[in-house]
Scaffold this active site. Structure first.
Site, PDB file in Angstrom:
ATOM      1  N   CYS A 119       0.802  -1.222   0.000  1.00 31.89           N
ATOM      2  CA  CYS A 119       0.000   0.000   0.000  1.00 31.89           C
ATOM      3  C   CYS A 119       0.838   1.277   0.000  1.00 31.89           C
ATOM      4  CB  CYS A 119      -0.957  -0.009   1.187  1.00 31.89           C
ATOM      5  SG  CYS A 119      -2.041  -1.456   1.231  1.00 31.89           S
ATOM      6  N   HIS A 252      -3.137   7.011   1.979  1.00 27.43           N
ATOM      7  CA  HIS A 252      -3.575   5.719   1.459  1.00 27.43           C
ATOM      8  C   HIS A 252      -4.960   5.434   2.012  1.00 27.43           C
ATOM      9  CE1 HIS A 252      -4.042   1.468   1.121  1.00 27.43           C
ATOM     10  NE2 HIS A 252      -3.708   1.225   2.371  1.00 27.43           N
ATOM     11  N   ASN A 282     -10.111  -0.224  -0.305  1.00 30.33           N
ATOM     12  CA  ASN A 282      -8.648  -0.127  -0.253  1.00 30.33           C
ATOM     13  C   ASN A 282      -8.079  -0.741  -1.531  1.00 30.33           C
ATOM     14  OD1 ASN A 282      -5.920  -0.349   0.258  1.00 30.33           O
ATOM     15  ND2 ASN A 282      -6.153  -1.261   2.297  1.00 30.33           N
TER      16      ASN A 282
END
Length: 325
Positions: A119, A252, A282
């Site tokens: 990520c 993020h 996500n």
């Protein structure tokens, strides 16, 4: 004369298949896995995500995102002399997704490689591209985050499978005599590799270990909140800027609670926080460039704004980039 890099254009792409929480809950119920829209929203802030169809790869998602960024920048693919793709879900073991994207763009000759920091991948990739442009190793870079995380989810584990989605985001970075990227910082701590991982590999034509995502949610949450604040403050100090100088915080897009906590610690009003996790879930390395492009096209992030990008990922990795847009 000093040489800097600036973002010239942004782009993004989401696969057409949108799956709401209710639709995902209904699919999971078939296998006896109970969850609900309320349960997911309360814990994550996520209301929907996009999943790629079977046979669609990360480079397939990266291509339209890259093309949109090139168009926004007014740059042709032939002018790009560096392609970096941040991904944890590459098309194949090798060649890199970046090389496959280069082929799909119809160009060749420039450097192309992948960055794997989960990520945090886009922050890592942007930092590498910035360094290469500053040193003269590249003049125009295409930096992409692209993921098909739906391929590595355990749909019998509701604590993880409801979190992730597929998508791609891209920026074109170009050399300039005016600072764009002001400061960057990257970190990793492999001692925490077990709290977020896909502990599998391919050997002899077989999968060894477990090829599905595993996460200790509480451990990740605690680690993320701690390191995001620290790295953001460190990057501000490097750039000689203050918290109040930040026009937009684009973290993020992992969990709304982590994002709100980070903004609060940075003393930033929630109106300066770019949030797309509600609609995208996500998307790992794609989440920051996806959110950036969404904010640019919505008229929020504009020329002259100061933007903080930051992310955490499996590894454990984390980093931040401060830039003038």
């Amino acid at each position: 004369m000093p040489r800097y890099s600036r973002i010239l254009g942004t782009g993004s792409f989401l696969p057409p298949k949108r799956l709401s929480n209710a639709e995902l809950a209904a699919q999971l119920a078939v296998d006896g896995i109970e969850t609900s829209d309320e349960w997911i929203v309360e814990r994550t802030g996520i209301r929907a995500r996009h999943f790629a169809d079977a046979g669609v790869s990360s480079s397939d998602l990266a291509l339209p995102a890259a093309q949109a960024a090139l168009q926004a920048a007014g740059v042709s693919a032939e002018e790009i002399d560096l392609i970096i793709v941040a991904t944890s879900t590459p098309d194949m073991v090798f060649p890199s997704t970046a090389c496959l994207l280069q082929q799909k763009l119809g160009v060749h000759g420039g450097a192309a490689f992948d960055v794997q920091a989960v990520c945090s991948g886009f922050v890592y990739a942007l930092t590498v591209a910035d360094s290469m442009i500053r040193t003269g190793a590249a003049s125009k870079a295409l930096v992409v985050g692209a993921e098909v995380f739906s391929r590595i989810l355990d749909f019998k584990d509701r604590t993880t499978c409801v979190l992730f989605g597929d998508g791609a985001g891209a920026v074109v970075l170009g050399a300039c005599d005016k600072p764009g990227i002001l400061a960057t910082e990257l970190h990793a701590d492999g001692r925490h590799s077990g709290i977020l991982c896909v502990p599998g590999t391919v050997s002899g034509g077989k999968v060894l270990g477990d090829p599905l995502l595993k996460m200790d949610g509480q451990a990740v949450f605690k680690m993320a909140v701690s390191v995001l604040e620290k790295v953001a403050r460190s990057v501000l100090e490097k750039a000689g800027r203050q918290e109040s100088d930040i026009d937009w915080l684009i973290p993020h897009q992992a969990n709304i609670r982590i994002m709100h906590s980070t903004a609060k610690k940075m003393k930033l009003p929630m109106e300066r926080l770019i949030v797309t996790v509600d609609e995208h879930g996500n998307t790992s390395a794609a989440s920051i460039p996806l959110a950036l492009d969404t904010a640019v096209r919505a008229g929020k992030v504009k020329a002259g704004d100061t933007v903080m990008l930051e992310g955490v990922g499996g590894g454990f990795t984390w980093g931040a980039v401060l830039l003038d847009f």
